[in-house]
Design an enzyme around this catalytic site. Sequence first.
Site, PDB file in Angstrom:
ATOM      1  N   GLY A  15      80.734  37.337  30.428  1.00 23.40           N
ATOM      2  CA  GLY A  15      79.306  37.305  30.733  1.00 23.40           C
ATOM      3  C   GLY A  15      78.437  37.730  29.559  1.00 23.40           C
ATOM      4  O   GLY A  15      78.939  38.129  28.499  1.00 23.40           O
ATOM      5  N   ARG A  42      88.056  31.812  37.488  1.00 23.06           N
ATOM      6  CA  ARG A  42      87.491  30.652  36.774  1.00 23.06           C
ATOM      7  C   ARG A  42      87.752  30.719  35.276  1.00 23.06           C
ATOM      8  O   ARG A  42      87.912  29.695  34.619  1.00 23.06           O
ATOM      9  CB  ARG A  42      85.958  30.597  36.978  1.00 23.06           C
ATOM     10  N   ARG A 102      74.303  53.263  41.675  1.00 21.50           N
ATOM     11  CA  ARG A 102      73.300  54.057  40.944  1.00 21.50           C
ATOM     12  C   ARG A 102      72.655  55.166  41.761  1.00 21.50           C
ATOM     13  O   ARG A 102      72.379  56.240  41.234  1.00 21.50           O
ATOM     14  CB  ARG A 102      72.191  53.136  40.405  1.00 21.50           C
ATOM     15  N   CYS A 131      68.030  47.741  33.407  1.00 22.70           N
ATOM     16  CA  CYS A 131      67.609  47.516  32.017  1.00 22.70           C
ATOM     17  C   CYS A 131      66.167  47.943  31.729  1.00 22.70           C
ATOM     18  O   CYS A 131      65.903  48.638  30.737  1.00 22.70           O
ATOM     19  CB  CYS A 131      67.802  46.044  31.665  1.00 22.70           C
ATOM     20  N   SER A 161      67.876  36.464  30.234  1.00 21.72           N
ATOM     21  CA  SER A 161      69.239  36.981  30.081  1.00 21.72           C
ATOM     22  C   SER A 161      69.554  38.113  31.049  1.00 21.72           C
ATOM     23  O   SER A 161      70.726  38.373  31.329  1.00 21.72           O
ATOM     24  CB  SER A 161      69.476  37.457  28.649  1.00 21.72           C
ATOM     25  N   GLY A 162      68.523  38.752  31.593  1.00 22.13           N
ATOM     26  CA  GLY A 162      68.745  39.787  32.602  1.00 22.13           C
ATOM     27  C   GLY A 162      69.428  39.234  33.838  1.00 22.13           C
ATOM     28  O   GLY A 162      70.036  39.968  34.610  1.00 22.13           O
ATOM     29  N   HIS A 244      63.316  42.559  26.986  1.00 24.35           N
ATOM     30  CA  HIS A 244      62.360  42.851  28.059  1.00 24.35           C
ATOM     31  C   HIS A 244      61.194  43.641  27.471  1.00 24.35           C
ATOM     32  O   HIS A 244      61.376  44.465  26.563  1.00 24.35           O
ATOM     33  CB  HIS A 244      62.983  43.749  29.128  1.00 24.35           C
TER      34      HIS A 244
HETATM   35  P1  A2P Z   1      83.338  34.259  35.021  1.00 23.42           P
HETATM   36  O1  A2P Z   1      82.861  33.840  33.682  1.00 23.42           O
HETATM   37  O2  A2P Z   1      84.804  34.037  35.208  1.00 23.42           O
HETATM   38  O3  A2P Z   1      82.506  33.729  36.153  1.00 23.42           O
HETATM   39  P2  A2P Z   1      76.763  37.003  33.728  1.00 23.42           P
HETATM   40  O4  A2P Z   1      76.131  38.305  34.143  1.00 23.42           O
HETATM   41  O5  A2P Z   1      76.442  36.614  32.328  1.00 23.42           O
HETATM   42  O6  A2P Z   1      76.467  35.935  34.713  1.00 23.42           O
HETATM   43  O7  A2P Z   1      78.341  37.248  33.762  1.00 23.42           O
HETATM   44  C1  A2P Z   1      79.006  37.673  34.929  1.00 23.42           C
HETATM   45  C2  A2P Z   1      80.402  38.092  34.556  1.00 23.42           C
HETATM   46  O8  A2P Z   1      81.050  38.559  35.743  1.00 23.42           O
HETATM   47  C3  A2P Z   1      81.272  36.961  34.041  1.00 23.42           C
HETATM   48  O9  A2P Z   1      82.198  37.475  33.097  1.00 23.42           O
HETATM   49  C4  A2P Z   1      81.982  36.522  35.296  1.00 23.42           C
HETATM   50  O10 A2P Z   1      83.215  35.873  35.055  1.00 23.42           O
HETATM   51  C5  A2P Z   1      82.244  37.832  35.947  1.00 23.42           C
HETATM   52  N1  A2P Z   1      82.508  37.691  37.380  1.00 23.42           N
HETATM   53  C6  A2P Z   1      81.714  37.133  38.319  1.00 23.42           C
HETATM   54  N2  A2P Z   1      82.327  37.164  39.528  1.00 23.42           N
HETATM   55  C7  A2P Z   1      83.519  37.771  39.355  1.00 23.42           C
HETATM   56  C8  A2P Z   1      84.612  38.120  40.197  1.00 23.42           C
HETATM   57  N3  A2P Z   1      84.594  37.844  41.503  1.00 23.42           N
HETATM   58  N4  A2P Z   1      85.693  38.739  39.651  1.00 23.42           N
HETATM   59  C9  A2P Z   1      85.723  39.019  38.345  1.00 23.42           C
HETATM   60  N5  A2P Z   1      84.713  38.725  37.470  1.00 23.42           N
HETATM   61  C10 A2P Z   1      83.623  38.109  37.973  1.00 23.42           C
END
Ligand code: A2P
Length: 342
Positions: A15, A42, A102, A131, A161-162, A244
Amino acid sequence: MAKSGWTVAIVGATGAVGGELMSVLAERSFPVKRLVALASERSAGSEVEFAGEPLKVAPLNDSSFEGVDLALFSAGAAVSEQYAPLAVRAGAVVVDNTSFFRMHADVPLVVPEVNPAAVDVHRGILANPNCSTIQAVVALAPLHGLAGLRRVVYSTYQSASGAGRQAMEELKDQTVALLSFRDPPVSRFPRRLAFDCIPQIDKFLDDGSTKEERKMVEETRKIFDLPGLAVVATCVRVPVFVGHAVAVFVEFDRSITLEAARAALRDAPGVVLTEDPTAYPTAVDAAGDDPVLVGRLRVDPSVPHGLAFWCVADNLRKGAATNAVQIAELLASRGRLAPQVH
Ligand code: A2P
């Protein structure tokens, strides 16, 4: 990668914040013995980069935290709710970037420039604030020390990006679509963001405020340990990719001169004050760096003992990753990370 140090897990490594967490750990030479990059099914098999080396991403599961000393979570509140307690049970200390823990009474909510001693008492989970809250309290803390906060009014200008990596993509796609006379895709934001501003971040609550606004109110009170502080916020998403801004209006208990406020902000850790009113900082100036940039400091004559200022920060760094790594550094320096027994 350092041979001695901690085993660190990044939950949400693919992410927007997860990527910054890895960059900041490497930049600050946090002693990492082994880095475990975790994301959803994924992403299983994909690669991220840590300290110049490619690293395979593993899918998060119940046994992900074996041998982990420190787990930095940034994969959404539901993931933290389910997996942070498992990480603690496995022996890790968790620094959670989501909102889930939190406001829990036994979870410290920490901004190292403001309430560093809060890390001393924890039960395995520490929380990284929202943030916009982080950047605002870094600037408010020295002023609070001078004259005592009485009332704070926040108006935020928060970047795409938030809302995560895909939200940044959506802003780009919307912009391209509109400039190509096509309908913009809308799925990550409640409305089209490109060429507009959206006065809604997170869901609406019964009183007509949003959850993001509620977070700023409650978290400000908790960080300053001022449960009765009058705080109100309006949180707005703006078509900016990173960084921000917050316009802050403060009423103090005691009188405070502009010169004293300037001097306090000049000396404050984590703050860079711009004194020339015309040289105000913007989100673009803050992006990619750690300090909270403060400008437009002036008297607010509409209340007794009032000041107004503008502050900007990189929401992925000081607003998230950098603050989390600073918490980890504080824990390590105060002997509050579990001993390295593995
Ligand atoms: P993935 O890339 O496999 O979906 P962002 O805040 O930029 O959207 O990123 C969210 C992050 O949280 C990504 O790394 C995403 O992985 C991960 N994520 C979302 N859902 C899950 C989940 N159920 N288990 C583990 N990681 C997750």
